[in-house]
Design an enzyme around this catalytic site. Structure first.
Site, mmCIF file in Angstrom:
data_model
loop_
_atom_site.group_PDB
_atom_site.id
_atom_site.type_symbol
_atom_site.label_atom_id
_atom_site.label_comp_id
_atom_site.label_asym_id
_atom_site.label_seq_id
_atom_site.Cartn_x
_atom_site.Cartn_y
_atom_site.Cartn_z
ATOM 1 N N ALA A 67 0.843 -1.198 0.000
ATOM 2 C CA ALA A 67 0.000 0.000 0.000
ATOM 3 C C ALA A 67 0.876 1.245 0.000
ATOM 4 O O ALA A 67 2.021 1.222 0.443
ATOM 5 C CB ALA A 67 -0.912 -0.005 1.219
ATOM 6 N N ARG A 117 6.615 11.917 4.496
ATOM 7 C CA ARG A 117 5.695 12.361 5.546
ATOM 8 C C ARG A 117 4.389 12.798 4.878
ATOM 9 O O ARG A 117 3.848 13.875 5.154
ATOM 10 C CB ARG A 117 6.322 13.484 6.387
ATOM 11 C CG ARG A 117 6.858 14.677 5.616
ATOM 12 C CD ARG A 117 7.243 15.797 6.583
ATOM 13 N NE ARG A 117 7.797 16.952 5.910
ATOM 14 C CZ ARG A 117 9.091 17.205 5.750
ATOM 15 N NH1 ARG A 117 9.995 16.346 6.228
ATOM 16 N NH2 ARG A 117 9.507 18.296 5.130
ATOM 17 N N PHE A 120 -1.226 10.232 4.863
ATOM 18 C CA PHE A 120 -2.502 9.656 4.396
ATOM 19 C C PHE A 120 -3.248 10.616 3.463
ATOM 20 O O PHE A 120 -4.476 10.786 3.568
ATOM 21 C CB PHE A 120 -3.415 9.288 5.567
ATOM 22 C CG PHE A 120 -3.019 8.064 6.345
ATOM 23 C CD1 PHE A 120 -2.008 7.224 5.909
ATOM 24 C CD2 PHE A 120 -3.680 7.749 7.529
ATOM 25 C CE1 PHE A 120 -1.652 6.092 6.642
ATOM 26 C CE2 PHE A 120 -3.343 6.623 8.268
ATOM 27 C CZ PHE A 120 -2.322 5.800 7.819
ATOM 28 N N SER A 183 1.579 4.004 10.530
ATOM 29 C CA SER A 183 2.205 5.131 9.843
ATOM 30 C C SER A 183 2.716 6.121 10.882
ATOM 31 O O SER A 183 1.988 6.480 11.809
ATOM 32 C CB SER A 183 1.209 5.830 8.921
ATOM 33 O OG SER A 183 1.748 7.063 8.458
ATOM 34 N N LYS A 225 -1.156 -3.904 9.933
ATOM 35 C CA LYS A 225 0.194 -3.489 9.533
ATOM 36 C C LYS A 225 0.876 -2.812 10.709
ATOM 37 O O LYS A 225 0.347 -1.852 11.278
ATOM 38 C CB LYS A 225 0.128 -2.543 8.338
ATOM 39 C CG LYS A 225 1.497 -2.224 7.737
ATOM 40 C CD LYS A 225 1.364 -1.541 6.386
ATOM 41 C CE LYS A 225 2.714 -1.380 5.711
ATOM 42 N NZ LYS A 225 2.595 -0.844 4.335
ATOM 43 N N THR A 253 7.044 -4.841 7.705
ATOM 44 C CA THR A 253 6.631 -3.739 8.554
ATOM 45 C C THR A 253 6.391 -2.478 7.727
ATOM 46 O O THR A 253 6.675 -2.450 6.536
ATOM 47 C CB THR A 253 7.719 -3.378 9.598
ATOM 48 O OG1 THR A 253 8.903 -2.956 8.880
ATOM 49 C CG2 THR A 253 8.081 -4.568 10.485
ATOM 50 N N ASN A 254 5.939 -1.446 8.433
ATOM 51 C CA ASN A 254 5.822 -0.111 7.862
ATOM 52 C C ASN A 254 7.195 0.567 7.876
ATOM 53 O O ASN A 254 8.214 -0.079 8.102
ATOM 54 C CB ASN A 254 4.805 0.711 8.677
ATOM 55 C CG ASN A 254 4.027 1.706 7.830
ATOM 56 O OD1 ASN A 254 4.589 2.376 6.974
ATOM 57 N ND2 ASN A 254 2.733 1.810 8.074
ATOM 58 N N GLY A 305 12.396 -2.796 2.425
ATOM 59 C CA GLY A 305 13.782 -2.876 1.976
ATOM 60 C C GLY A 305 14.116 -3.990 1.025
ATOM 61 O O GLY A 305 15.280 -4.380 0.916
#
EC number: 1.3.5.2
Length: 349
Positions: A67, A117, A120, A183, A225, A253-254, A305
């Protein structure tokens, strides 16, 4: 393989000369034009396949799109043609919001990394669902995940309201739903990863899903998440909370708040979440701990990554059932998808 796959390394310098967010928009628009012209039709068929079962779903292969690349679900079909085994879009919030002020996305090329940054930024649930319902991806056998979040101006104590609205809206159109509580760019959002806060949120979502499952005669898997910036104790608490609330999977992960791997680099001090190569080891550690804690009771999707097939393999070896790509696509281009699938297929032999 399509010439467009091979052309990405040639196009990258021009894209990297642009502001990162502008380049993102240009790339998606170019991909959509290629799809509309029929240029991408062979891409999916050119990719190696590795059928994989995930949360009861059969994927063409275990390499998905994370996402964030397509926040509004406007490019699902074009992205689906790149050979992904599944595609996740969003994060969508109930109401449209512009996100944080620009500039808000920064490349760190020496580290194969990105800081964002964005906050959303999206057109809201109604516009999102209009795009999703126009897509043909699911009707053609694609697996689609829809990622939901809360609006920035919704108080954290009312966060469940936004997630419940999101779940009800996306449920009929999703193969799985991801609850984004990690996030770093929405104030206090990561507080929802705490034991009590997470338990209350998931209990509300569990009850709502039961209601929706009865209404739509199917149970859609629920995924959470999480962040990489967690202690082993925090990971254990999250894992136990997910299990006790009937969650089906976890995405690990985020982005990270850590800057240890990029200290001194241009833009390293920018506020936001760091993605790309520096997150790989952090993500692996979370995946390993999760798998130790949950055994086979939860599906784990590894993200963070992956810039090579070998790194996708490492995610699977750590305990992930599937993987997702995002920042690696910015640095490597769409050929990374086939490389990851091919490496995993060779490993499975």
């Amino acid at each position: 393989m399509s010439i467009l796959f091979n052309a990405y390394p040639l196009a990258r310098p021009a894209l990297f000369a642009m502001d990162a967010e502008t380049a993102h928009e240009v790339t998606l628009a170019s991909l959509q034009r290629a799809y509309d012209c029929g240029t991408t039709r062979r891409w999916l068929h050119d990719q190696p396949q590795l059928p994989t079962t995930l949360m009861g779903m059969t994927l063409r292969n275990p390499v998905g799109l994370a996402a964030g690349l397509d926040k509004n679900g406007a490019f699902i079909d074009a992205l689906g043609n790149l050979g992904f085994g599944f595609v996740e879009v969003g994060t969508v919030t109930p109401r449209a919001q512009s996100g944080n002020p620009k500039p808000r996305m920064f490349r760190l090329p020496k580290a194969n990394a990105l800081i964002n940054r964005l906050g959303f930024n999206n057109q809201g649930l109604d516009a999102f669902l209009a795009n999703v319902t126009r897509s043909r991806f699911r009707s053609q056998g694609g697996i689609l995940g829809l990622n939901i979040g809360k609006n920035a101006d919704t108080p954290i104590e009312r966060a469940a309201d936004d997630y419940l609205i999101g779940l009800a809206g996306v449920y009929p159109h999703a193969d799985y739903v991801t609850v984004n509580i990690s996030s770093p760019n929405t104030k206090n959002l990561r507080a929802l990863q705490g034991g009590d806060e997470l338990s209350q949120l998931l209990a509300a979502l569990r009850d709502k899903r039961a209601e929706l499952a009865q209404q739509h005669a199917r149970q859609v898997p629920l995924v959470v998440k999480i962040a990489p910036d967690l202690s082993q104790e925090q990971i254990d608490i999250i894992a136990d909370t997910l299990l006790s609330n009937g969650v089906d999977g976890v995405i690990a992960t985020n982005t990270t708040l850590s800057r240890e791997a990029v200290q001194g680099m241009p833009h390293a001090a920018e506020t936001g979440g760091l993605s790309g190569a520096p997150v790989h080891e952090l993500s692996l550690a979370v995946i390993e701990r999760l798998r130790q804690r949950v055994g086979s009771a939860l599906a784990i999707i590894g993200v963070g990554g992956i810039l090579s097939g070998q790194q996708a393999r490492e995610k699977i070896a750590a305990g992930a059932d599937a993987v997702q790509l995002y920042t690696g696509l910015i640095y490597r281009g769409p050929a990374l998808v086939g490389e990851c699938v091919g490496t995993l297929k060779n490993t499975a032999r």
